[in-house]
Scaffold this motif. Sequence first.
Motif, short mmCIF file in Angstrom:
data_model
loop_
_atom_site.label_atom_id
_atom_site.label_comp_id
_atom_site.label_asym_id
_atom_site.label_seq_id
_atom_site.Cartn_x
_atom_site.Cartn_y
_atom_site.Cartn_z
N ALA A 159 0.82 -1.36 -0.07
CA ALA A 159 -0.06 -0.07 0.18
C ALA A 159 0.82 1.19 -0.25
CB ALA A 159 -0.96 0.02 0.98
N SER A 160 0.47 2.34 -0.76
CA SER A 160 1.17 3.58 -0.54
C SER A 160 0.46 4.60 -0.31
CB SER A 160 1.57 3.82 -2.20
OG SER A 160 0.43 4.07 -2.89
N ASP A 161 1.15 5.84 0.50
CA ASP A 161 0.20 6.87 0.77
C ASP A 161 1.21 8.26 0.23
OD1 ASP A 161 -0.59 9.03 2.76
OD2 ASP A 161 -1.13 7.32 4.09
N ALA A 162 0.48 9.28 -0.10
CA ALA A 162 0.87 10.25 -0.82
C ALA A 162 1.11 11.18 0.33
CB ALA A 162 -0.26 11.00 -1.53
N ASP A 163 1.26 11.09 1.46
CA ASP A 163 1.59 12.19 2.54
C ASP A 163 3.08 12.19 2.51
OD1 ASP A 163 -1.04 13.16 3.07
OD2 ASP A 163 -1.25 11.55 4.60
N TRP A 164 3.63 12.94 3.53
CA TRP A 164 5.10 12.93 3.70
C TRP A 164 5.23 12.34 5.15
CZ3 TRP A 164 8.41 13.55 -0.28
CH2 TRP A 164 8.12 13.94 -1.57
N GLY A 165 6.64 11.89 5.37
CA GLY A 165 7.09 11.68 6.68
C GLY A 165 6.07 10.54 7.43
N GLN A 166 5.70 10.99 8.92
CA GLN A 166 5.28 9.90 9.58
C GLN A 166 3.70 9.61 9.04
OE1 GLN A 166 6.43 8.42 12.03
NE2 GLN A 166 4.79 7.34 12.69
N ASN A 167 3.19 10.52 8.49
CA ASN A 167 1.82 10.37 7.66
C ASN A 167 1.93 9.54 6.48
OD1 ASN A 167 0.90 12.43 9.47
ND2 ASN A 167 1.12 13.80 8.30
N ALA A 168 3.00 9.26 6.13
CA ALA A 168 3.15 8.36 4.78
C ALA A 168 3.56 6.90 5.27
CB ALA A 168 3.94 8.95 3.82
N ARG A 169 3.91 6.82 6.69
CA ARG A 169 4.12 5.43 7.15
C ARG A 169 3.07 4.30 7.21
NH1 ARG A 169 8.07 4.47 12.50
NH2 ARG A 169 8.44 2.30 12.16
N VAL A 170 3.16 3.33 6.60
CA VAL A 170 2.12 2.66 6.38
C VAL A 170 2.51 1.06 7.28
CG1 VAL A 170 0.44 0.87 5.08
CG2 VAL A 170 1.38 3.18 3.92
N TRP B 183 -9.15 -10.53 5.16
CA TRP B 183 -9.03 -9.07 5.00
C TRP B 183 -7.74 -8.68 5.70
CZ3 TRP B 183 -12.53 -6.04 2.16
CH2 TRP B 183 -13.65 -6.67 1.61
N VAL B 184 -7.05 -7.79 4.85
CA VAL B 184 -5.65 -7.10 5.53
C VAL B 184 -5.90 -5.52 5.44
CG1 VAL B 184 -2.99 -6.79 5.32
CG2 VAL B 184 -4.14 -9.02 4.51
N ARG B 185 -5.65 -5.22 6.47
CA ARG B 185 -6.01 -3.67 6.79
C ARG B 185 -4.63 -2.99 6.77
NH1 ARG B 185 -9.24 -1.10 11.62
NH2 ARG B 185 -9.41 1.22 11.10
N ALA B 186 -4.44 -1.67 5.83
CA ALA B 186 -3.21 -0.91 6.01
C ALA B 186 -3.39 0.33 6.24
CB ALA B 186 -2.79 -0.59 4.38
N ALA C 41 -2.22 11.35 12.56
CA ALA C 41 -3.18 11.83 13.57
C ALA C 41 -4.47 12.43 13.03
CB ALA C 41 -2.48 12.13 14.70
N PRO C 42 -5.59 11.98 12.94
CA PRO C 42 -5.95 10.61 13.25
C PRO C 42 -5.39 9.67 12.11
CG PRO C 42 -7.79 11.76 12.31
CD PRO C 42 -6.64 12.83 12.56
N PRO C 43 -5.21 8.40 12.42
CA PRO C 43 -4.69 7.54 11.37
C PRO C 43 -5.76 7.23 10.26
CG PRO C 43 -5.11 6.32 13.29
CD PRO C 43 -5.39 7.75 13.64
N LEU C 44 -5.23 7.16 9.18
CA LEU C 44 -6.41 6.75 7.94
C LEU C 44 -5.93 5.32 7.57
CD1 LEU C 44 -6.02 10.05 6.01
CD2 LEU C 44 -7.71 9.32 7.72
N SER C 45 -6.88 4.68 7.07
CA SER C 45 -6.71 3.30 6.81
C SER C 45 -7.26 2.61 5.62
CB SER C 45 -7.02 2.22 8.03
OG SER C 45 -8.50 2.48 8.33
N SER C 46 -7.04 1.32 4.98
CA SER C 46 -7.75 0.81 3.94
C SER C 46 -7.55 -0.41 4.05
CB SER C 46 -7.15 1.44 2.61
OG SER C 46 -7.70 0.72 1.57
N ASN C 47 -8.76 -1.27 3.59
CA ASN C 47 -8.75 -2.59 3.76
C ASN C 47 -8.53 -3.22 2.22
OD1 ASN C 47 -9.07 -2.65 6.56
ND2 ASN C 47 -11.40 -2.33 6.14
N VAL C 48 -8.04 -4.53 2.25
CA VAL C 48 -8.12 -5.15 1.06
C VAL C 48 -8.25 -6.82 1.19
CG1 VAL C 48 -5.56 -5.75 1.38
CG2 VAL C 48 -6.47 -5.85 -0.96
N SER C 49 -9.26 -7.31 0.33
CA SER C 49 -9.48 -8.70 0.63
C SER C 49 -8.43 -9.67 -0.12
CB SER C 49 -10.92 -8.65 -0.07
OG SER C 49 -11.35 -10.23 -0.07
N VAL C 50 -8.11 -10.54 0.71
CA VAL C 50 -7.10 -11.66 0.17
C VAL C 50 -7.82 -12.96 0.01
CG1 VAL C 50 -4.77 -12.72 0.16
CG2 VAL C 50 -5.33 -10.27 0.83
#
Length: 348
Positions: free
Chosen positions: A9-20, A64-67, A72-81
């Motif tokens: 999974a990828s995040d368009a933010d920078w720094g800590q906000n982009a750490r998945v 289901w795997v959650r990224a 803050a607050p954390p954002l997430s996304s789910n993917v079905s495997v």
Amino acid sequence: GALVLTVRASDADWGQNARVRYRLREGRLRGAPLSSYVSVQAETGALYALRSFDYEEVRELELWVRAEDGGAPPLSSNVSVRLLIADENDNAPQVLYPPAPGSGLGSGSGSVWAGVELAPRSAEPGALVAKVVAVDADAGQNAWLSYELAKATEPGLFRVGLHSGEVRTARSPLARDAARHSLVVVVKDRGRPALSATATLTVVLAESVAELLSELGSNAAPAEPAGSLTRWLVLAVAAVSCLFLAFLLLLLALRLRRWRRSRLLPPPSGTLRGVPASHFVGIDGVRAFLRSYSHDVSLTADSRKSQLRCAAGSCCDTLPARPPPDEPAPLRGEDVAAHRAADTDALT
């Protein structure tokens, strides 16, 4: 511990906000939590298997795997495997008919009749005699079975269908053919490596069920006397052992009795209370005991008197034996002297 796949999974933010970070959403499969089957590495999203999967038990696995990012607050996304379990050739074919000798259907008194088929002697070529039934727990190509006749009493008399397992006559039975035939059929699957199983059939050439039973009885009858013979041999050995033991006990008892009698009775000897055994003389069937006696006779040439001296107690309580009629009576002391004087005068 094998790697199954990797979730990215990828995040368009920078720094800590982009750490998945990744984690597995809880669920259950066959009564057990999903976390006991697979695990997800939080930093990389790698999905690992925690146990081996059996196609016959679990054919697919959906999870289901959650990224989630580090904002803050954390954002997430789910993917079905969805995991599809591939089958491996880990199961050998299982023969349902004829039953194996050690199975429940072939044990006990019915084992003599298990896998026995009747084929009339008048059967035409291609007549159906029996069918071998087998299954394979695998799937796909691993479950495709083929049948092959591996061994037969008369090789050219029967044949087996490659995919059907049907046992048919290859030609008409002849008079010279044996009445009882044993067929060994090999069942193979199409896996790599291929697994196999064997089935044994007994075919009896007979025109009726009564003839079939007679043929089977003549071949199965010796099995029972064999066990009976062993039982009788054991009984015979036990009987001989008992007789031998009884003989030893009897011999020991006789020895003990003789030893006790030797201790109670005095040892036999030739004398009784100091008296020689030669003094026991049988008279009219009665043993009379004659005591010993002795006497001294003194004779003089110029005197007609004689002296007779008897030992004390020599003949006090016994009588002298009566001389035989044809022998002269013993002389007394005086008669002996007179007799000697007469002999002297006769000589002079």
